[in-house]
Scaffold this motif. Structure first.
Motif, PDB file in Angstrom:
ATOM      1  N   GLY A  33       0.637  -1.159  -0.452  1.00  0.00           N
ATOM      2  CA  GLY A  33       0.192   0.133  -0.278  1.00  0.00           C
ATOM      3  C   GLY A  33       0.632   1.544  -0.274  1.00  0.00           C
ATOM      4  N   ARG A  34       2.062   0.352  -0.219  1.00  0.00           N
ATOM      5  CA  ARG A  34       3.003   1.835  -0.261  1.00  0.00           C
ATOM      6  C   ARG A  34       2.962   2.982  -1.124  1.00  0.00           C
ATOM      7  NH1 ARG A  34       7.853   1.190   4.488  1.00  0.00           N
ATOM      8  NH2 ARG A  34       6.260   0.675   6.508  1.00  0.00           N
ATOM      9  N   PRO A  35       3.635   4.416  -1.853  1.00  0.00           N
ATOM     10  CA  PRO A  35       3.790   4.951  -3.443  1.00  0.00           C
ATOM     11  C   PRO A  35       4.542   4.048  -3.384  1.00  0.00           C
ATOM     12  CG  PRO A  35       3.317   6.294  -1.949  1.00  0.00           C
ATOM     13  CD  PRO A  35       3.605   5.300  -0.573  1.00  0.00           C
ATOM     14  N   GLY A  36       4.995   3.231  -4.975  1.00  0.00           N
ATOM     15  CA  GLY A  36       5.796   2.917  -5.497  1.00  0.00           C
ATOM     16  C   GLY A  36       5.592   2.586  -7.283  1.00  0.00           C
ATOM     17  N   GLY A  37       6.784   2.099  -7.514  1.00  0.00           N
ATOM     18  CA  GLY A  37       6.267   1.792  -8.938  1.00  0.00           C
ATOM     19  C   GLY A  37       6.044   2.689 -10.503  1.00  0.00           C
ATOM     20  N   ASP A  38       6.472   1.656 -11.794  1.00  0.00           N
ATOM     21  CA  ASP A  38       6.796   3.316 -12.423  1.00  0.00           C
ATOM     22  C   ASP A  38       5.201   4.222 -12.863  1.00  0.00           C
ATOM     23  OD1 ASP A  38       8.899   1.112 -13.465  1.00  0.00           O
ATOM     24  OD2 ASP A  38       7.890   0.198 -14.342  1.00  0.00           O
ATOM     25  N   ALA A  39       4.305   3.556 -12.590  1.00  0.00           N
ATOM     26  CA  ALA A  39       3.131   4.977 -12.921  1.00  0.00           C
ATOM     27  C   ALA A  39       3.131   5.914 -11.536  1.00  0.00           C
ATOM     28  CB  ALA A  39       2.076   3.844 -13.181  1.00  0.00           C
ATOM     29  N   LEU A  40       4.423   6.105 -10.780  1.00  0.00           N
ATOM     30  CA  LEU A  40       3.858   7.022  -9.728  1.00  0.00           C
ATOM     31  C   LEU A  40       3.757   8.461 -10.383  1.00  0.00           C
ATOM     32  CD1 LEU A  40       3.272   7.686  -7.301  1.00  0.00           C
ATOM     33  CD2 LEU A  40       5.397   7.024  -6.423  1.00  0.00           C
ATOM     34  N   GLU A  41       5.229   8.238 -10.849  1.00  0.00           N
ATOM     35  CA  GLU A  41       5.828   9.891 -11.673  1.00  0.00           C
ATOM     36  C   GLU A  41       4.706  10.443 -11.797  1.00  0.00           C
ATOM     37  OE1 GLU A  41       9.463  11.959 -13.329  1.00  0.00           O
ATOM     38  OE2 GLU A  41       9.535  10.039 -12.763  1.00  0.00           O
ATOM     39  N   GLU A  42       4.270   9.587 -13.394  1.00  0.00           N
ATOM     40  CA  GLU A  42       3.065   9.895 -13.928  1.00  0.00           C
ATOM     41  C   GLU A  42       1.863   9.893 -13.706  1.00  0.00           C
ATOM     42  OE1 GLU A  42       0.777  10.428 -17.142  1.00  0.00           O
ATOM     43  OE2 GLU A  42       2.771  10.762 -16.731  1.00  0.00           O
ATOM     44  N   TYR A  43       1.263   9.907 -12.527  1.00  0.00           N
ATOM     45  CA  TYR A  43      -0.123   9.836 -11.805  1.00  0.00           C
ATOM     46  C   TYR A  43       0.089  11.154 -11.274  1.00  0.00           C
ATOM     47  CZ  TYR A  43      -2.400   5.546 -12.740  1.00  0.00           C
ATOM     48  OH  TYR A  43      -2.572   4.613 -13.385  1.00  0.00           O
ATOM     49  N   GLN A  44       2.051  11.232 -10.768  1.00  0.00           N
ATOM     50  CA  GLN A  44       1.900  12.473  -9.502  1.00  0.00           C
ATOM     51  C   GLN A  44       1.819  13.496 -10.504  1.00  0.00           C
ATOM     52  OE1 GLN A  44       5.148  11.750  -8.053  1.00  0.00           O
ATOM     53  NE2 GLN A  44       4.732  11.892  -5.999  1.00  0.00           N
ATOM     54  N   ARG A  45       1.844  14.076 -11.809  1.00  0.00           N
ATOM     55  CA  ARG A  45       2.255  14.721 -12.641  1.00  0.00           C
ATOM     56  C   ARG A  45       0.390  15.143 -13.408  1.00  0.00           C
ATOM     57  NH1 ARG A  45       1.230  15.571 -17.489  1.00  0.00           N
ATOM     58  NH2 ARG A  45       1.057  13.254 -17.995  1.00  0.00           N
ATOM     59  N   ARG A  46       0.143  13.776 -13.701  1.00  0.00           N
ATOM     60  CA  ARG A  46      -1.959  13.804 -14.391  1.00  0.00           C
ATOM     61  C   ARG A  46      -2.010  14.535 -13.181  1.00  0.00           C
ATOM     62  NH1 ARG A  46      -3.672   9.520 -18.166  1.00  0.00           N
ATOM     63  NH2 ARG A  46      -5.647  10.734 -18.769  1.00  0.00           N
ATOM     64  N   TYR A  47      -2.212  13.772 -11.924  1.00  0.00           N
ATOM     65  CA  TYR A  47      -3.407  13.907 -11.382  1.00  0.00           C
ATOM     66  C   TYR A  47      -3.183  14.435 -10.121  1.00  0.00           C
ATOM     67  CZ  TYR A  47      -4.972  10.091 -13.594  1.00  0.00           C
ATOM     68  OH  TYR A  47      -5.946   8.816 -14.723  1.00  0.00           O
ATOM     69  N   CYS A  48      -1.513  15.317  -9.963  1.00  0.00           N
ATOM     70  CA  CYS A  48      -1.477  15.856  -8.798  1.00  0.00           C
ATOM     71  C   CYS A  48      -1.435  15.564  -7.523  1.00  0.00           C
ATOM     72  CB  CYS A  48      -2.523  17.013  -8.502  1.00  0.00           C
ATOM     73  SG  CYS A  48      -1.264  18.387 -10.272  1.00  0.00           S
ATOM     74  N   LEU A  49      -1.298  14.042  -6.991  1.00  0.00           N
ATOM     75  CA  LEU A  49      -1.190  13.150  -6.296  1.00  0.00           C
ATOM     76  C   LEU A  49       0.125  13.945  -5.085  1.00  0.00           C
ATOM     77  CD1 LEU A  49      -0.498   9.201  -7.790  1.00  0.00           C
ATOM     78  CD2 LEU A  49      -2.875  10.905  -7.219  1.00  0.00           C
ATOM     79  N   ASP A  50      -0.588  14.901  -4.000  1.00  0.00           N
ATOM     80  CA  ASP A  50      -0.094  14.427  -3.018  1.00  0.00           C
ATOM     81  C   ASP A  50       0.564  14.346  -1.796  1.00  0.00           C
ATOM     82  OD1 ASP A  50      -2.226  14.686  -2.133  1.00  0.00           O
ATOM     83  OD2 ASP A  50      -2.280  17.011  -1.611  1.00  0.00           O
TER      84      ASP A  50
END
Length: 343
Positions: A232-249
């Motif tokens: 359940g911790r942040p990680g993986g190849d998709a994290l950076e893209e999700y932070q940019r696209r959905y502004c995950l904070d």
């Protein structure tokens, strides 16, 4: 109308302004031989836009004002997000009623002008590697709409030379496997469909008109949380893209971690759902949007949602609102819903 659909979000919002379906903004357009092209209007302003987004419904209400001393007769176009075919999953698109033809109104899109319904046209074009392949498909008798249940029948009927050509051009994928117990020999569409609703409208000189849309969104997603690891911790190849696209904070990610830990499960009990809304075409009207109101409903209190926005406020157990004055949309909107599935 028939089709296959799958796919399937707690308070945690990412705030700051936004970044391929429910889902688009009105824009003026002109018809050309290759399709709809969007044009600017120096006479008609979008004074108000009230946008409501949920996983079940998109509602948009506008007020337009023609500041000139002449009526403006023009085409109004409403582009939907790109829908790219893939063999690895279905695209969730609403289909209303078994009595409709496969190329009918695939989003159940409706339009009213000053309370009077009208029937919009629907244009669908196909692209592969950013090249328009619509004419190639139609010449071969293949529909542009790759969501049709019978699309495989059209592809199977192609001659071998066309199949080979389309595979080389990224239009088709050949799924082939054979062993003594099992075999697969199928062709899958890979092209991107761009759908645009359009209609003629008259904007009377010196007057305001109200335009309303209703439709069901195309909701993409996965059965897991691709930007979280098994703990359940942040990680993986998709994290950076999700932070940019959905502004995950940080607060959003920590809330998901806590929910996973409290669930007692070995993996995050969430599935993802995504909605995109084409907002930037609103900049084709005269001046900025006078007043823009965005309301988003995440569906259930235990769900989570993240999207890019400034000044977002929680106004209900599942709803959030952002209001902007003299708003000029510089980016489109992308919404990430994390839907809890162990409740």
């Amino acid at each position: 109308m028939k089709a296959k659909s799958i796919l399937s979000a707690g308070l945690a919002l990412a705030l700051a302004l936004p970044a391929s379906a429910a889902l688009a903004n009105d824009t003026m357009a002109e018809l050309k031989t290759t399709g709809l092209y969007f044009v600017r209007s120096d006479a008609v302003a979008m004074e108000e836009e009230d946008l409501f987004i949920s996983m079940d419904e998109i509602r948009v209400d506008y007020v337009f004002y023609n500041s000139s001393d002449e009526d403006v007769r023009t085409i109004v176009a409403f582009p939907m997000p790109d829908i790219t075919a893939t063999m690895y999953g279905n695209i969730a698109v609403p289909w209303f009623g078994e009595d409709r033809e496969p190329d009918d109104n695939i989003f159940g899109f409706s339009v009213e002008i000053d309370g009077v319904p009208l029937e919009p046209e629907l244009e669908m074009r196909a692209f592969s590697l950013n090249l328009d392949i619509t004419d190639d498909l139609l010449a071969a008798g293949v529909p542009v709409n790759h969501l049709r249940l019978d699309i495989g029948e059209f592809l199977a009927a192609l001659d071998e030379e066309t199949k080979a050509d389309w595979i080389a051009r990224g239009i088709l994928y050949h799924d082939f496997y054979r062993d003594p117990d099992f075999s697969v020999d199928e062709h899958w569409p890979l092209w991107t469909m761009r759908a645009t609703y359009w209609w003629w409208a008259t904007f009377p000189a010196g007057e305001r008109i109200k335009v309303s849309h209703r439709y069901a969104p195309s909701v993409g997603g996965t059965v897991a949380a691709t930007f979280l690891d098994n703990t359940g911790r942040p990680g993986g190849d998709a994290l950076e893209e999700y932070q940019r696209r959905y502004c995950l904070d940080g607060p959003f990610l920590r809330a998901l971690e806590n929910a996973t830990r409290q669930s007692g499960r070995e993996y995050p009990p969430f599935s993802e759902a995504w909605i995109s809304y084409v907002l930037t075409t609103g900049g084709n009207w005269a001046g900025p949007i006078g007043r823009f109101t965005l309301t988003v409903d995440k569906g259930a209190p235990e769900n989570f949602i993240s999207f890019c926005g400034e000044g977002v406020e929680k106004i209900g157990p599942t709803t959030f609102r952002m209001v902007k004055e003299d708003f000029f949309p510089e980016r489109d909107l992308d919404f990430l819903f994390m839907r809890r599935y162990d409740h």
